[in-house]
Scaffold this motif. Sequence first.
Motif, PDB file in Angstrom:
ATOM      1  N   SER A 613       0.845  -1.204   0.000  1.00  0.00           N
ATOM      2  CA  SER A 613       0.000   0.000   0.000  1.00  0.00           C
ATOM      3  C   SER A 613       0.878   1.251   0.000  1.00  0.00           C
ATOM      4  O   SER A 613       0.534   2.260  -0.618  1.00  0.00           O
ATOM      5  N   SER A 614       2.041   1.176   0.651  1.00  0.00           N
ATOM      6  CA  SER A 614       2.959   2.326   0.640  1.00  0.00           C
ATOM      7  C   SER A 614       3.491   2.582  -0.763  1.00  0.00           C
ATOM      8  O   SER A 614       3.647   3.734  -1.180  1.00  0.00           O
ATOM      9  N   GLN A 615       3.798   1.505  -1.484  1.00  0.00           N
ATOM     10  CA  GLN A 615       4.266   1.666  -2.868  1.00  0.00           C
ATOM     11  C   GLN A 615       3.208   2.351  -3.725  1.00  0.00           C
ATOM     12  O   GLN A 615       3.501   3.224  -4.526  1.00  0.00           O
ATOM     13  N   GLU A 617       0.634   4.248  -2.718  1.00  0.00           N
ATOM     14  CA  GLU A 617       0.446   5.649  -2.314  1.00  0.00           C
ATOM     15  C   GLU A 617       1.572   6.517  -2.868  1.00  0.00           C
ATOM     16  O   GLU A 617       1.336   7.607  -3.387  1.00  0.00           O
ATOM     17  N   GLY A 618       2.800   6.010  -2.756  1.00  0.00           N
ATOM     18  CA  GLY A 618       3.946   6.776  -3.249  1.00  0.00           C
ATOM     19  C   GLY A 618       3.862   7.042  -4.742  1.00  0.00           C
ATOM     20  O   GLY A 618       4.145   8.145  -5.207  1.00  0.00           O
TER      21      GLY A 618
ATOM     22  N   ASP B  90       4.464   2.249   8.791  1.00  0.00           N
ATOM     23  CA  ASP B  90       5.217   2.184   7.521  1.00  0.00           C
ATOM     24  C   ASP B  90       5.420   3.584   6.940  1.00  0.00           C
ATOM     25  O   ASP B  90       5.391   3.768   5.716  1.00  0.00           O
ATOM     26  N   GLN B  93      10.055   5.095   3.628  1.00  0.00           N
ATOM     27  CA  GLN B  93      10.446   4.271   2.474  1.00  0.00           C
ATOM     28  C   GLN B  93      11.959   4.355   2.352  1.00  0.00           C
ATOM     29  O   GLN B  93      12.669   3.638   3.054  1.00  0.00           O
ATOM     30  N   ARG B 130       9.926  12.450  -1.188  1.00  0.00           N
ATOM     31  CA  ARG B 130       9.763  12.128  -2.598  1.00  0.00           C
ATOM     32  C   ARG B 130       9.168  10.741  -2.791  1.00  0.00           C
ATOM     33  O   ARG B 130       8.567  10.464  -3.828  1.00  0.00           O
ATOM     34  N   CYS B 131       9.347   9.853  -1.826  1.00  0.00           N
ATOM     35  CA  CYS B 131       8.750   8.515  -1.946  1.00  0.00           C
ATOM     36  C   CYS B 131       7.241   8.561  -1.735  1.00  0.00           C
ATOM     37  O   CYS B 131       6.543   7.621  -2.106  1.00  0.00           O
ATOM     38  N   GLY B 132       6.747   9.625  -1.093  1.00  0.00           N
ATOM     39  CA  GLY B 132       5.304   9.747  -0.905  1.00  0.00           C
ATOM     40  C   GLY B 132       4.768   8.979   0.284  1.00  0.00           C
ATOM     41  O   GLY B 132       3.714   8.342   0.201  1.00  0.00           O
ATOM     42  N   THR B 133       5.448   9.066   1.417  1.00  0.00           N
ATOM     43  CA  THR B 133       4.953   8.369   2.617  1.00  0.00           C
ATOM     44  C   THR B 133       3.922   9.200   3.374  1.00  0.00           C
ATOM     45  O   THR B 133       3.517   8.822   4.469  1.00  0.00           O
ATOM     46  N   PRO B 135       0.632   9.745   3.528  1.00  0.00           N
ATOM     47  CA  PRO B 135      -0.547   9.188   4.225  1.00  0.00           C
ATOM     48  C   PRO B 135      -0.147   8.422   5.484  1.00  0.00           C
ATOM     49  O   PRO B 135      -0.840   8.477   6.506  1.00  0.00           O
ATOM     50  N   LYS B 136       0.987   7.726   5.394  1.00  0.00           N
ATOM     51  CA  LYS B 136       1.442   6.941   6.542  1.00  0.00           C
ATOM     52  C   LYS B 136       2.012   7.856   7.629  1.00  0.00           C
ATOM     53  O   LYS B 136       1.923   7.538   8.816  1.00  0.00           O
TER      54      LYS B 136
END
Lengths: 733, 146
Positions: A613-615, A617-618, B90, B93, B130-133, B135-136
Amino acid sequence: MARLIRTEKEVEGRFEEVWIVVEEDPLEQWPEGPLSVVGRDAPRQDGSLRVRGEARYTADIKLPGMLHAAVLRSPHAHARVQRIDLAPALALPGVRAAIGPGEANGLEEEAGWAGAPVAAVAADTFAQARAAVEAVDVEWEELEVVLDPEDAVRRGLVTGEARRSERGDVDRAFAEADVIVEGTYRTQTVLHNSLETHQAICEWQGDTLHVYISTQYIWGIRQEVAETLGMPEDKVRVVCEFMGGGFGAKNSPDEYTFAAAELARRTGRPVRCALTRHEEHTSAGNRNSTIQRLRAAARSDGTILALEGEFFNSVGWSGWSSPTEGPMRALYACDNVRTVTHAAKLNAPPMKAFRAPGFAEGTFGLECLIEDLAARLEIDPLELRRSNYAESNEGTPYSSKNLEECYRLAEPHWERRHEVRARSDAVWKRGVGMASQIWYGGGGPPSYAWVRLGSDGRATVITAMQDIGTGTRTAMAQIAAEELRVPLEKVDVVLGDSARGPYASISAGSSTTPSMGPAVRAAAADAREQIEDIAEQRGLPKNTPVEEVVGLLEEAQILGKGARGPNPTGMSVLTFGVHVVEVAVDVETGEVRVERVAAIHDVGRIINPLGASSQVEGGVIQGIGHTLSEERLLDPETGRVLTTSLDAYRMPTIADVPEIVCEFVDKPDEHLTNLGSKGLGEPPIVPIAAAIANAIRDATGAEVHELPISREEMLRALEAAKEKERRGAPAAV
Amino acid sequence: MSEVRLTVNGGEHVIDVPVGASLAHVLREELGLTGTKIACNEGHCGACTVQIDGVPRLSCIMLAHTVEGEVTTIEGLREHPLVDAFVRADAVQCGFCTPGQVVSAAALVAANPEPTREEIRHAMAGNICRCGTYPKIEEAILSWQD
């Protein structure tokens, strides 16, 4: 048993026929669904090290006596060095060595873009090296600057021959069509902007070169450095334990590595060469801009009869021509398809692979065109996509394809469109759009792993791969734990050093899990069989816990080894998905807000749902940046990069993130390896731009044709839509 | 070179550094505190965030000689419950921005132990991932006391 086979190898959509030695893969796949460890959420094993700031990146490595290098770069987009004098640089305090064009790979007399590397200096501090670079005396001969891709192609300025493909009778299909739609779509240049910049430290010990580098491909660096320097590959050791992002830009060594190696050789000291953020923007690669002239023909019942596209890839001074035409060729069932893809050689920074290169761009064009077709045919866009479902990849069967299941999972999200539209007001118009995803991601051989168990009951997976931040260590540990039947916390993964483990795959092309996972499972299975054998010899039942059996070992160890088996022959291994996006558009200012994204993907078995899910979202968030705000701008006269800072180049922040819902089909690909898993890094960035554009169209009627969808482009599209409405929609062709 | 006195994570340091050296540079190169990352070196990305008297500041554009107050880096926050919250959620990244994220988040929850999503988005918007974490990260901060 190893055997030699001739096979097709794919990375980032580029295929080559190679001879490789592969090992048989006799393991049966695990049953579908969550198992004891695999298929269950696992926090990252190295999460704590990274979060606490203990993980050691290349940027943190400080070797005794280490010097710092800086690179002299061309201020001109096209120029030749007439005369260069390094002496003024060498005379400055702290400077230990300087090299010019031809003295290290990548430093060249002809500069093809503003930012091209020309010379390099090593000094005691980085500040001294930078000052010395400024002092190098260069006389330039300025040459003609070509920046327009269509002009370049007309003039034959290309990085390679145009790529052409054709099936069926395209002209006849267009002549017989009920409806024809066409459009020109443009995508911009975007920058990877990994937060750790490109960098390497080189150190010679005897005749061995040690390369510490932020990379996605330890073994590719080893091979390319060895070949370039004329050394045996085993005399190059490559280390990358932690790295701060790559996204496709860190697959090769490039000038910073070669300059560091040469300066280290000359000074007898380790040398770091790290790019600055500004250099990252001028010289470290990009997703190149494209122009896409597209046409589609259909029967009034919604059957797509023909697709045609002319694509211009603005490759830049060097790089490769990514498969922008790929989605047009592969996404839909269509008997008549013709594409031509040009590769313009420009005086602009070279492209590098960027997360689904070509397909992210090509899907924007194609899926906007399909939306246009749905509107003209007055057919529901989801229905149109379903009714043109491809059952094979141009005649080759898929190893597995569950796009239909993705569409089924998309239905409730798609149904929301009535309610979403109803929430529009006079200023904020709301709508829902979708786009489909197709991409590679099957990985391939060779890749190897070892597993070591001792009497303490712990297992160590050893393989010289890299974890680029995607959670690879954790996924590999899960696979080993599942196969060994030990708890996850009893498994460590050692990676990141070519001298301390076997060959491992590149971490690009969504290939890490599908390439490495099966090798790790095979190694764990080998170890488990040995343990069962020992248990049997001791008269213990077969299901005796591993810990109990290895507890008998004392200093003895169990060593398992495993290899990645071949991909299925005669089958296309691809990933699929669909995004459903909800947007709000301020029709007065052109502001676009993405409010919700449902991302549904079919990538075979999911190893770690949390990491997966992290992949997703990223990828979605990076894609939103590509769609709405990011653009590397060149000065149209000089060719210099104007957006050299993270202030000028606008990437998404936490405040830009919508609600993101991730769903997976999670069905193992029964033909693919002992795992049935495909890769996931790239698929989520593929459909997002088109889905946003289609949602904007649903909300406002405006058709955007360019990325990024800036306020300017949004207002232009709104104005064009109003104009079209005034004139009345044109009749079908 | 000129003497600079710094209080970092409760420890006193008196060191000679060049005038013009940034706090980030001094932390990393002189004090060996490499948890603080430099990603843009011009105050745009937040990777270098440290706290000065509890307030998040960009150490890459702060001159070491101008620092007044106590500096807290990620090394001083390693036992903070946010660390576990980030791992559990999580919210990491590649991890290069993450120490800076935690430093910003720790300042937020110290001032406001139960921030809303909107408050989190406001307080954390200066830290680029840049990885887009993201939401986490939001989830980690919402659940940091669990």
